[in-house]
Design a protein around this motif. Structure first.
Motif, PDB file in Angstrom:
ATOM      1  N   ALA A  56       0.901  -1.184  -0.070  1.00  0.00           N
ATOM      2  CA  ALA A  56      -0.044  -0.062   0.134  1.00  0.00           C
ATOM      3  C   ALA A  56       0.911   1.065   0.178  1.00  0.00           C
ATOM      4  O   ALA A  56       1.943   1.218   0.682  1.00  0.00           O
ATOM      5  CB  ALA A  56      -0.798   0.101   1.426  1.00  0.00           C
ATOM      6  N   THR A  70      -6.064   0.854   2.281  1.00  0.00           N
ATOM      7  CA  THR A  70      -5.670  -0.752   2.240  1.00  0.00           C
ATOM      8  C   THR A  70      -6.163  -1.119   0.896  1.00  0.00           C
ATOM      9  O   THR A  70      -7.225  -0.657   0.210  1.00  0.00           O
ATOM     10  CB  THR A  70      -6.732  -1.435   3.308  1.00  0.00           C
ATOM     11  N   LEU A  82      -7.908  -5.582  10.320  1.00  0.00           N
ATOM     12  CA  LEU A  82      -6.300  -5.301   9.979  1.00  0.00           C
ATOM     13  C   LEU A  82      -5.638  -6.074  11.007  1.00  0.00           C
ATOM     14  O   LEU A  82      -5.777  -6.006  12.154  1.00  0.00           O
ATOM     15  CB  LEU A  82      -6.145  -3.697  10.223  1.00  0.00           C
ATOM     16  N   VAL A  85       0.874  -3.489   9.722  1.00  0.00           N
ATOM     17  CA  VAL A  85       1.305  -2.655   8.593  1.00  0.00           C
ATOM     18  C   VAL A  85       2.996  -2.578   9.046  1.00  0.00           C
ATOM     19  O   VAL A  85       3.412  -2.513   9.988  1.00  0.00           O
ATOM     20  CB  VAL A  85       0.928  -1.243   8.860  1.00  0.00           C
ATOM     21  N   TRP A  98      -8.815   3.124  11.826  1.00  0.00           N
ATOM     22  CA  TRP A  98      -8.955   2.240  10.596  1.00  0.00           C
ATOM     23  C   TRP A  98     -10.595   2.238  10.259  1.00  0.00           C
ATOM     24  O   TRP A  98     -11.428   2.113  11.017  1.00  0.00           O
ATOM     25  CB  TRP A  98      -8.684   0.649  10.984  1.00  0.00           C
ATOM     26  N   VAL A 118       0.657  -4.355   4.185  1.00  0.00           N
ATOM     27  CA  VAL A 118      -0.419  -4.400   4.875  1.00  0.00           C
ATOM     28  C   VAL A 118      -0.913  -5.882   4.888  1.00  0.00           C
ATOM     29  O   VAL A 118      -1.216  -6.499   3.957  1.00  0.00           O
ATOM     30  CB  VAL A 118      -1.751  -3.638   4.208  1.00  0.00           C
ATOM     31  N   TYR A 120      -3.965  -8.510   6.255  1.00  0.00           N
ATOM     32  CA  TYR A 120      -5.360  -8.307   7.025  1.00  0.00           C
ATOM     33  C   TYR A 120      -6.154  -9.833   6.714  1.00  0.00           C
ATOM     34  O   TYR A 120      -5.481 -10.552   5.520  1.00  0.00           O
ATOM     35  CB  TYR A 120      -6.067  -7.035   6.345  1.00  0.00           C
TER      36      TYR A 120
END
Length: 195
Positions: A56, A70, A82, A85, A98, A118, A120
């Motif tokens: 990202a 994201t 999430l 990062v 977020w 990122v 998730y």
């Protein structure tokens, strides 16, 4: 600059359905696939073990606030949580708010690169079975146990069997606990388990 998202398989459950259909006299393939899909979605939601990691771009304004958008979930899937990062060297970047609806994450000043990774969790959309092949392979026994529990628990069917349902239910619950523990442990260690 669009980020390419690797497509996910949408027919991972067919082979699992073929394996368990012989154990369910009179049960239709569609019913088996529906329960496999339900078990898959539940397993993903409960464990956060289906993890996608994508790059990202870091965007900073003139006041020093930085954020990222994201990347989208793979086709047929939705974002769950999430998880992390990180800079490309693997160091964690602090993040705060977020907004899942806008796909925006406010990040701290720890971002040293133009892009960050990122991670998730994702799961299939309601009624869907889209999922990374690696995930279905890794958790095939758990997903199958969940479906068998749901199918054998149905009352008044030729394949109903409360005793076997209890056995499969226990296997499924154990698999969820183990996968949740592994996923949480990986997240606490700064990593995210994925393919």
């Amino acid at each position: 600059n669009a980020i390419e998202v690797e497509p996910v398989a949408t027919d991972n459950l067919g082979p699992l359905a073929e394996l368990i259909l012989p154990e369910l006299p009179g049960c239709e393939d569609l019913m088996v696939r529906m329960k496999l899909g339900a078990a898959l979605r539940e397993f993903c939601r409960e464990t956060n073990a289906c993890v996608v990691t994508m790059p990202a771009k870091v965007i900073c304004n003139d006041k020093g606030y930085c954020y990222i958008h994201t990347p989208p979930a793979p086709e047929g899937m939705v974002v769950g949580s999430l998880l992390s990062v990180k800079n490309y060297d693997g160091t964690l970047v602090e993040w705060g708010d977020w907004d899942i609806n806008r796909g925006m994450v406010v990040i701290g000043r720890g971002a040293r690169d133009e892009f960050v990774n990122v991670s998730y969790s994702v799961c299939p959309k309601a009624g869907g079975e889209a999922c990374p092949e690696w995930f279905v392979e890794r958790y095939a026994e758990a997903i199958t146990a969940g479906a068998m529990y749901k199918l054998l628990s149905m009352t008044g069917k030729a394949w109903s069997d409360p005793n076997r349902a209890t056995q499969y239910g226990a296997e499924y619950a154990d698999a969820i606990s183990e996968a949740s523990y592994r996923s949480t442990g990986s997240q606490l260690a700064g990593g995210a388990e994925s393919a």
